[in-house]
Design a protein around this motif. Structure first.
Motif, PDB file in Angstrom:
ATOM      1  N   ARG A  87       0.848  -1.204   0.000  1.00 39.03           N
ATOM      2  CA  ARG A  87       0.000   0.000   0.000  1.00 39.03           C
ATOM      3  C   ARG A  87       0.887   1.259   0.000  1.00 39.03           C
ATOM      4  NH1 ARG A  87       0.149   1.723   5.322  1.00 39.03           N
ATOM      5  NH2 ARG A  87       1.572   0.336   6.392  1.00 39.03           N
ATOM      6  N   PRO A  88       0.414   2.359  -0.585  1.00 39.49           N
ATOM      7  CA  PRO A  88       1.182   3.616  -0.569  1.00 39.49           C
ATOM      8  C   PRO A  88       1.489   4.102   0.843  1.00 39.49           C
ATOM      9  CG  PRO A  88      -0.616   3.754  -2.151  1.00 39.49           C
ATOM     10  CD  PRO A  88      -0.825   2.475  -1.386  1.00 39.49           C
ATOM     11  N   GLY A  89       0.576   3.837   1.777  1.00 39.96           N
ATOM     12  CA  GLY A  89       0.768   4.296   3.144  1.00 39.96           C
ATOM     13  C   GLY A  89       1.982   3.713   3.830  1.00 39.96           C
ATOM     14  N   PHE A  90       2.512   2.608   3.311  1.00 45.76           N
ATOM     15  CA  PHE A  90       3.743   2.060   3.886  1.00 45.76           C
ATOM     16  C   PHE A  90       4.853   3.107   3.826  1.00 45.76           C
ATOM     17  CE2 PHE A  90       7.800  -0.224   3.350  1.00 45.76           C
ATOM     18  CZ  PHE A  90       7.817  -0.958   4.528  1.00 45.76           C
ATOM     19  N   TRP A  91       4.949   3.787   2.676  1.00 41.62           N
ATOM     20  CA  TRP A  91       5.984   4.808   2.511  1.00 41.62           C
ATOM     21  C   TRP A  91       5.611   6.094   3.240  1.00 41.62           C
ATOM     22  CZ3 TRP A  91       9.961   2.311   1.229  1.00 41.62           C
ATOM     23  CH2 TRP A  91       9.856   1.188   0.394  1.00 41.62           C
ATOM     24  N   HIS A  92       4.330   6.391   3.355  1.00 39.74           N
ATOM     25  CA  HIS A  92       3.916   7.558   4.120  1.00 39.74           C
ATOM     26  C   HIS A  92       4.320   7.397   5.587  1.00 39.74           C
ATOM     27  CE1 HIS A  92       0.436   7.878   0.971  1.00 39.74           C
ATOM     28  NE2 HIS A  92       1.612   8.171   0.451  1.00 39.74           N
ATOM     29  N   GLY A  93       4.225   6.157   6.091  1.00 41.02           N
ATOM     30  CA  GLY A  93       4.661   5.895   7.454  1.00 41.02           C
ATOM     31  C   GLY A  93       6.150   6.153   7.627  1.00 41.02           C
ATOM     32  N   GLY A  94       6.934   5.786   6.612  1.00 42.25           N
ATOM     33  CA  GLY A  94       8.372   6.053   6.668  1.00 42.25           C
ATOM     34  C   GLY A  94       8.677   7.534   6.715  1.00 42.25           C
ATOM     35  N   LEU A  95       7.860   8.340   6.054  1.00 43.89           N
ATOM     36  CA  LEU A  95       8.033   9.780   6.109  1.00 43.89           C
ATOM     37  C   LEU A  95       7.636  10.340   7.477  1.00 43.89           C
ATOM     38  CD1 LEU A  95       6.743  10.618   2.546  1.00 43.89           C
ATOM     39  CD2 LEU A  95       8.983  11.218   3.447  1.00 43.89           C
ATOM     40  N   GLY A  96       6.650   9.715   8.115  1.00 41.61           N
ATOM     41  CA  GLY A  96       6.301  10.115   9.474  1.00 41.61           C
ATOM     42  C   GLY A  96       7.466   9.920  10.427  1.00 41.61           C
ATOM     43  N   VAL A  97       8.199   8.835  10.253  1.00 45.95           N
ATOM     44  CA  VAL A  97       9.394   8.599  11.061  1.00 45.95           C
ATOM     45  C   VAL A  97      10.410   9.709  10.825  1.00 45.95           C
ATOM     46  CG1 VAL A  97      11.368   7.055  11.397  1.00 45.95           C
ATOM     47  CG2 VAL A  97       9.060   6.113  11.211  1.00 45.95           C
ATOM     48  N   ALA A  98      10.586  10.123   9.562  1.00 43.14           N
ATOM     49  CA  ALA A  98      11.519  11.205   9.253  1.00 43.14           C
ATOM     50  C   ALA A  98      11.111  12.498   9.957  1.00 43.14           C
ATOM     51  CB  ALA A  98      11.595  11.417   7.742  1.00 43.14           C
ATOM     52  N   ALA A  99       9.807  12.753  10.065  1.00 43.41           N
ATOM     53  CA  ALA A  99       9.348  13.935  10.794  1.00 43.41           C
ATOM     54  C   ALA A  99       9.748  13.846  12.268  1.00 43.41           C
ATOM     55  CB  ALA A  99       7.836  14.084  10.658  1.00 43.41           C
ATOM     56  N   CYS A 100       9.693  12.660  12.836  1.00 52.56           N
ATOM     57  CA  CYS A 100      10.135  12.468  14.222  1.00 52.56           C
ATOM     58  C   CYS A 100      11.634  12.716  14.348  1.00 52.56           C
ATOM     59  CB  CYS A 100       9.800  11.062  14.700  1.00 52.56           C
ATOM     60  SG  CYS A 100       8.046  10.686  14.811  1.00 52.56           S
ATOM     61  N   TRP A 101      12.419  12.194  13.388  1.00 57.41           N
ATOM     62  CA  TRP A 101      13.861  12.460  13.389  1.00 57.41           C
ATOM     63  C   TRP A 101      14.123  13.960  13.375  1.00 57.41           C
ATOM     64  CZ3 TRP A 101      15.409   8.929   8.666  1.00 57.41           C
ATOM     65  CH2 TRP A 101      15.326   7.570   9.039  1.00 57.41           C
ATOM     66  N   TYR A 102      13.407  14.644  12.494  1.00 59.28           N
ATOM     67  CA  TYR A 102      13.597  16.083  12.367  1.00 59.28           C
ATOM     68  C   TYR A 102      13.305  16.778  13.705  1.00 59.28           C
ATOM     69  CZ  TYR A 102      13.148  20.889  10.847  1.00 59.28           C
ATOM     70  OH  TYR A 102      13.310  22.241  10.732  1.00 59.28           O
ATOM     71  N   GLY A 103      12.191  16.414  14.335  1.00 58.45           N
ATOM     72  CA  GLY A 103      11.861  17.010  15.621  1.00 58.45           C
ATOM     73  C   GLY A 103      12.947  16.762  16.658  1.00 58.45           C
ATOM     74  N   GLY A 104      13.492  15.541  16.684  1.00 56.31           N
ATOM     75  CA  GLY A 104      14.576  15.242  17.610  1.00 56.31           C
ATOM     76  C   GLY A 104      15.799  16.087  17.338  1.00 56.31           C
ATOM     77  N   ALA A 105      16.116  16.303  16.051  1.00 56.86           N
ATOM     78  CA  ALA A 105      17.266  17.129  15.687  1.00 56.86           C
ATOM     79  C   ALA A 105      17.066  18.571  16.120  1.00 56.86           C
ATOM     80  CB  ALA A 105      17.506  17.045  14.186  1.00 56.86           C
ATOM     81  N   VAL A 106      15.845  19.083  15.983  1.00 54.59           N
ATOM     82  CA  VAL A 106      15.563  20.438  16.438  1.00 54.59           C
ATOM     83  C   VAL A 106      15.761  20.544  17.951  1.00 54.59           C
ATOM     84  CG1 VAL A 106      13.755  22.194  16.682  1.00 54.59           C
ATOM     85  CG2 VAL A 106      14.015  20.965  14.524  1.00 54.59           C
ATOM     86  N   GLY A 107      15.352  19.515  18.677  1.00 54.85           N
ATOM     87  CA  GLY A 107      15.551  19.515  20.123  1.00 54.85           C
ATOM     88  C   GLY A 107      17.025  19.568  20.492  1.00 54.85           C
ATOM     89  N   VAL A 108      17.853  18.840  19.763  1.00 50.04           N
ATOM     90  CA  VAL A 108      19.303  18.884  20.009  1.00 50.04           C
ATOM     91  C   VAL A 108      19.844  20.265  19.657  1.00 50.04           C
ATOM     92  CG1 VAL A 108      21.548  17.950  19.297  1.00 50.04           C
ATOM     93  CG2 VAL A 108      19.609  16.408  19.680  1.00 50.04           C
ATOM     94  N   ALA A 109      19.381  20.823  18.536  1.00 50.64           N
ATOM     95  CA  ALA A 109      19.851  22.141  18.101  1.00 50.64           C
ATOM     96  C   ALA A 109      19.452  23.242  19.080  1.00 50.64           C
ATOM     97  CB  ALA A 109      19.307  22.449  16.709  1.00 50.64           C
ATOM     98  N   ASP A 110      18.367  23.049  19.814  1.00 51.88           N
ATOM     99  CA  ASP A 110      17.947  24.052  20.791  1.00 51.88           C
ATOM    100  C   ASP A 110      19.057  24.358  21.793  1.00 51.88           C
ATOM    101  OD1 ASP A 110      15.402  24.542  19.776  1.00 51.88           O
ATOM    102  OD2 ASP A 110      14.463  22.980  20.998  1.00 51.88           O
ATOM    103  N   ALA A 111      19.835  23.343  22.158  1.00 53.23           N
ATOM    104  CA  ALA A 111      20.930  23.552  23.106  1.00 53.23           C
ATOM    105  C   ALA A 111      21.995  24.461  22.503  1.00 53.23           C
ATOM    106  CB  ALA A 111      21.544  22.207  23.505  1.00 53.23           C
ATOM    107  N   LEU A 112      22.257  24.319  21.216  1.00 47.72           N
ATOM    108  CA  LEU A 112      23.235  25.167  20.547  1.00 47.72           C
ATOM    109  C   LEU A 112      22.732  26.607  20.460  1.00 47.72           C
ATOM    110  CD1 LEU A 112      25.854  25.550  18.974  1.00 47.72           C
ATOM    111  CD2 LEU A 112      24.670  24.722  16.929  1.00 47.72           C
ATOM    112  N   LEU A 113      21.467  26.770  20.107  1.00 47.91           N
ATOM    113  CA  LEU A 113      20.894  28.116  20.037  1.00 47.91           C
ATOM    114  C   LEU A 113      20.954  28.803  21.397  1.00 47.91           C
ATOM    115  CD1 LEU A 113      19.408  30.327  18.488  1.00 47.91           C
ATOM    116  CD2 LEU A 113      17.263  29.104  18.958  1.00 47.91           C
ATOM    117  N   ASP A 114      20.646  28.064  22.446  1.00 48.90           N
ATOM    118  CA  ASP A 114      20.707  28.623  23.796  1.00 48.90           C
ATOM    119  C   ASP A 114      22.136  29.039  24.129  1.00 48.90           C
ATOM    120  OD1 ASP A 114      19.496  29.114  26.498  1.00 48.90           O
ATOM    121  OD2 ASP A 114      20.929  27.558  27.073  1.00 48.90           O
ATOM    122  N   GLY A 115      23.112  28.209  23.763  1.00 49.62           N
ATOM    123  CA  GLY A 115      24.511  28.556  24.018  1.00 49.62           C
ATOM    124  C   GLY A 115      24.948  29.785  23.255  1.00 49.62           C
ATOM    125  N   ALA A 116      24.489  29.906  22.010  1.00 45.61           N
ATOM    126  CA  ALA A 116      24.872  31.055  21.192  1.00 45.61           C
ATOM    127  C   ALA A 116      24.290  32.357  21.744  1.00 45.61           C
ATOM    128  CB  ALA A 116      24.411  30.847  19.761  1.00 45.61           C
TER     129      ALA A 116
END
Length: 318
Positions: free
Chosen positions: A176-205
């Motif tokens: 089903r096409p949704g199999f790949w849509h689910g994989g993109l949902g995971v990528a959105a979670c990765w992105y959110g996690g990366a933003v959370g890590v980057a928040d520490a750098l922004l705070d330091g700057a």
């Protein structure tokens, strides 16, 4: 469980109960809203995003495959345990099915009420729905010793002749096409996690002006903005035509988001040094969680598959 695990589990249950994980289905015209919720979860707690994405993905799968579910089940935590399909076998028992085997990587092993499980039957790989609290379902202690993603409770689960209800037909889970849509949902979670890590750098700057730190922040900003733009462009493409080129689109976006998140982890560590990793528990846990979660990508195997798709399909849109 640790205090962190308890906090994540309670946040997950609360999000299910109050409907915050009743998200628009991918390809239904509101996919950006779905991605935004995953990004929000990942920015706060990577393990929570993993659990929330699994619940939302399970409901999307049931809808796409035309499965009817008790409305009350939408307020129960779901997950998708589909890794290593050959690790579980399915056999008919009259009008029902029974599942047997040990399934690794079962996120929410001790937290879920129901799960979608892949298993090998005589007619191919099928998808089934199980009651996680039923007799014969046993999460195995000691099967996730890692610190990264510990709060997702991703243990191996043993299934001993567990009654299961089929969802769709043979091969329908991955076709089903949704199999790949689910994989993109995971990528959105990765992105959110990366933003959370980057928040520490922004705070330091904001607290300390240093040319090297600013250079790292500039590179992180560019990487995240580019990944975000592609992620939401993909959401628009899915909404315009859920079936078009979903395999290639998912691999493209996941590769770009993974690369951006990896760069964020590297640059934040180089910019801030060991201090936050050793003295700030939430930042250290977020880095450990995202490092593990990114390995849900199959790295060069996924890139090779993308290369094959570009070769066969042509029109790389460069």
């Amino acid at each position: 469980m640790t205090a962190t695990s308890d906090r994540t589990a309670e946040a997950f249950r609360s999000a299910v109960l109050d409907g915050r994980l009743d998200l628009p289905l991918p390809g239904g015209g509101r996919t950006p809203e779905r991605w935004l919720r995953f990004i929000e979860l990942g920015r706060v707690d990577v393990a929570l995003a993993r659990l929330g994405e699994g619940h939302a993905d399970a409901l999307a799968i049931l809808a796409e495959l035309g499965a009817s579910i008790d409305p009350a089940w939408r307020r129960q935590p779901w997950g998708v345990w589909a890794a290593v399909p050959a690790s579980v076998t399915a056999n008919r028992d009259g009008t029902r099915w029974r599942l047997t085997g040990e399934r690794p990587w079962c996120s929410g092993a001790g937290l879920l009420s129901r799960a979608l499980v892949t298993a090998v039957a005589v007619d191919g790989v099928r998808l089934f729905s199980i009651d996680v609290g039923a007799p014969g379902v046993t999460p195995l202690d000691g099967t996730w010793p890692a610190l990264g993603m510990a709060a997702s409770d991703s243990r191996t689960v043993r299934l001993d002749d567990v009654y299961a209800d089929p969802v769709g037909g043979p091969g329908s889970y991955t076709s089903r096409p949704g199999f790949w849509h689910g994989g993109l949902g995971v990528a959105a979670c990765w992105y959110g996690g990366a933003v959370g890590v980057a928040d520490a750098l922004l705070d330091g700057a904001r607290r300390r002006s240093d040319p090297h730190l600013m250079a790292h922040l500039g590179a992180v900003d560019a990487a995240l903005v580019g990944a975000r733009a592609l992620l939401f462009a993909a959401a628009g493409e899915i909404d315009a035509d859920p079936t078009a080129d979903a395999d290639r689109l998912a691999h493209q976006v996941r590769a770009v988001v993974e690369a951006a998140a990896t760069e964020v982890l590297d640059r934040v560590g180089r910019a801030l040094g060991a201090g936050p990793l050793c003295q700030h528990a939430r930042h250290a846990q977020r880095v450990a969680d995202l490092t593990v979660y990114l390995r849900q990508s199959h790295a060069e195997t996924d890139l090779a598959h993308l290369g094959e798709l570009v070769t066969v399909i042509g029109d790389p849109r460069w």
